[in-house]
Design a protein around this motif. Structure first.
Motif, short mmCIF file in Angstrom:
data_model
loop_
_atom_site.label_atom_id
_atom_site.label_comp_id
_atom_site.label_asym_id
_atom_site.label_seq_id
_atom_site.Cartn_x
_atom_site.Cartn_y
_atom_site.Cartn_z
N ALA A 47 -2.90 8.17 -7.04
CA ALA A 47 -3.07 8.23 -8.49
C ALA A 47 -3.29 6.82 -9.03
N GLN A 48 -4.02 6.73 -10.12
CA GLN A 48 -4.24 5.41 -10.73
C GLN A 48 -2.92 4.78 -11.12
N SER A 49 -1.94 5.59 -11.48
CA SER A 49 -0.63 5.05 -11.85
C SER A 49 0.04 4.36 -10.66
N THR A 50 -0.20 4.87 -9.45
CA THR A 50 0.35 4.24 -8.25
C THR A 50 -0.33 2.90 -7.99
N ILE A 51 -1.66 2.89 -8.14
CA ILE A 51 -2.40 1.63 -7.94
C ILE A 51 -1.99 0.61 -8.99
N ASP A 52 -1.81 1.04 -10.22
CA ASP A 52 -1.36 0.13 -11.28
C ASP A 52 0.03 -0.41 -10.97
N ALA A 53 0.91 0.45 -10.43
CA ALA A 53 2.26 0.01 -10.08
C ALA A 53 2.21 -1.01 -8.94
N LEU A 54 1.34 -0.76 -7.96
CA LEU A 54 1.18 -1.70 -6.86
C LEU A 54 0.73 -3.06 -7.38
N ARG A 55 -0.24 -3.06 -8.27
CA ARG A 55 -0.74 -4.31 -8.82
C ARG A 55 0.32 -4.99 -9.68
N GLY A 56 1.09 -4.21 -10.39
CA GLY A 56 2.15 -4.78 -11.20
C GLY A 56 3.21 -5.48 -10.37
N ARG A 57 3.50 -4.93 -9.20
CA ARG A 57 4.52 -5.52 -8.31
C ARG A 57 3.97 -6.72 -7.54
N MET A 58 2.69 -6.65 -7.18
CA MET A 58 2.19 -7.60 -6.20
C MET A 58 1.26 -8.67 -6.74
N LEU A 59 0.90 -8.60 -7.99
CA LEU A 59 0.01 -9.62 -8.54
C LEU A 59 0.74 -10.52 -9.53
N GLU A 60 0.50 -11.81 -9.40
CA GLU A 60 1.09 -12.78 -10.33
C GLU A 60 0.16 -12.93 -11.53
N GLU A 85 -17.41 4.18 3.85
CA GLU A 85 -18.68 4.39 3.13
C GLU A 85 -19.31 5.72 3.49
N GLU A 86 -19.31 6.07 4.78
CA GLU A 86 -19.97 7.30 5.20
C GLU A 86 -19.20 8.55 4.78
N ALA A 87 -17.88 8.48 4.80
CA ALA A 87 -17.08 9.66 4.48
C ALA A 87 -16.80 9.83 3.00
N PHE A 88 -16.69 8.71 2.27
CA PHE A 88 -16.26 8.79 0.88
C PHE A 88 -17.21 8.12 -0.12
N GLY A 89 -18.09 7.28 0.36
CA GLY A 89 -19.07 6.65 -0.51
C GLY A 89 -18.67 5.30 -1.04
N SER A 90 -17.39 5.07 -1.22
CA SER A 90 -16.90 3.79 -1.74
C SER A 90 -15.42 3.68 -1.43
N PHE A 91 -14.91 2.46 -1.52
CA PHE A 91 -13.48 2.27 -1.28
C PHE A 91 -12.65 2.93 -2.37
N GLU A 92 -13.15 2.89 -3.60
CA GLU A 92 -12.45 3.52 -4.72
C GLU A 92 -12.31 5.02 -4.50
N ALA A 93 -13.38 5.65 -4.00
CA ALA A 93 -13.33 7.09 -3.73
C ALA A 93 -12.40 7.39 -2.56
N TYR A 94 -12.40 6.52 -1.56
CA TYR A 94 -11.47 6.69 -0.44
C TYR A 94 -10.03 6.68 -0.93
N ALA A 95 -9.70 5.71 -1.80
CA ALA A 95 -8.33 5.63 -2.32
C ALA A 95 -7.97 6.86 -3.15
N ALA A 96 -8.90 7.28 -4.00
CA ALA A 96 -8.60 8.38 -4.92
C ALA A 96 -8.68 9.74 -4.24
N GLU A 97 -9.74 9.97 -3.47
CA GLU A 97 -9.97 11.29 -2.88
C GLU A 97 -9.43 11.40 -1.46
#
Length: 268
Positions: free
Chosen positions: A255-268, A238-250
């Motif tokens: 890339a959003q494509s990587t996160i989408d691929a992770l969700r595609g593999r790991m979510l039923e 929170e202090e360094a990036f403001g949000s978890f989404e910003a931490y992941a991206a910045e």
């Protein structure tokens, strides 16, 4: 999604590896949206240097194709992993390839130094600092980003581990589960579940301390998972990036494509 809040659960799967008791599946958790994390894709663990034949056979049966090692070069060289046939080995040091392990051993053999370093709450402060560095350290950000990419891309089930499987691996697990939209309280429950699997580590640390004349209570905070440790990491986000989404991206450059691929593999 931030709609439905799933109940807090912990992954109480059987202990599959006798010589790596903190080995467990990240699957089975419910997401906020009511989905479920797929089992058999990503596992978390402590070190794999003491596996016996039955443990290696179990990893082969699980189809493990990648082993991501978050330990320092000192740890890797002194306690090299034993790998199942066909598994790729990926060292991703998240602490800068230094000799933290050697430094700790030196401190634990010197009672006066142990008192000065770990006394008066020093061990707890040390653990809070470790968890902050796992968020903002340059090597940590690079290592965790690559670990996510490896899980997202396959080619098969992946094990992510450090030495005890609680802090460096704990943050890797938290990162993956957050990206999958698993509720925060479930992420904490998964982190704290390591405490029930660390009896061997606690016994070893007690023996080392007592043999060196060091008060075991000084180092006890280092062999536990405490809620405040993981909270320190989230506060750093929170202090360094403001949000978890910003931490992941910045912070991690995912890339959003990587996160989408992770969700595609790991979510039923």
């Amino acid at each position: 999604m931030r709609g439905i809040v799933a109940p807090v659960t912990t992954n109480e799967a059987p202990r599959l590896l006798s010589q790596a008791p903190n080995f467990r599946d990240l699957g089975g958790y419910r997401t906020r949206g009511g989905g479920r994390v797929r089992s058999g894709v990503a596992y978390r663990s402590g070190a794999l240097d003491r596996l016996d034949d039955a443990d290696l056979a179990a990893l082969r049966d699980l189809g493990i194709r990648q082993v991501v090692d978050l330990r320092t070069v000192f740890e890797r060289e002194n306690n090299a992993d034993l790998l199942p046939d066909g598994a790729d080995y990926i060292p991703l040091d998240v602490q800068g390839d230094h000799s933290t392990g050697a430094d700790l051993v030196e401190v634990l053999t010197d009672p006066s130094r142990a008192e000065s370093v770990f006394g008066d709450g020093g061990a707890t402060r040390f653990m809070h600092e470790v968890n902050r560095i796992l968020v903002t350290g340059e090597e940590a950000r690079a290592g965790y980003a690559e670990a996510v990419r490896r899980i997202a891309a396959g080619p098969g089930p992946t094990v992510v581990h450090c030495t005890a499987g609680k802090d460096r691996t704990g943050w890797a697990a938290a990162l993956v589960l957050e990206l999958l939209d698993v509720p925060r309280e479930t992420v904490f429950a998964d982190y704290l579940a390591s405490n029930d699997r660390l009896a061997g580590l606690r016994a070893a640390m007690r023996d080392i301390s007592e043999q060196s004349g060091v008060d075991p209570e000084l180092v006890w905070p280092m062999v536990e998972c405490r809620r405040s440790y993981l909270e320190a990491a989230y506060t750093e986000v929170e202090e360094a990036f403001g949000s978890f989404e910003a931490y992941a991206a910045e912070g991690l450059g995912l890339a959003q494509s990587t996160i989408d691929a992770l969700r595609g593999r790991m979510l039923e």
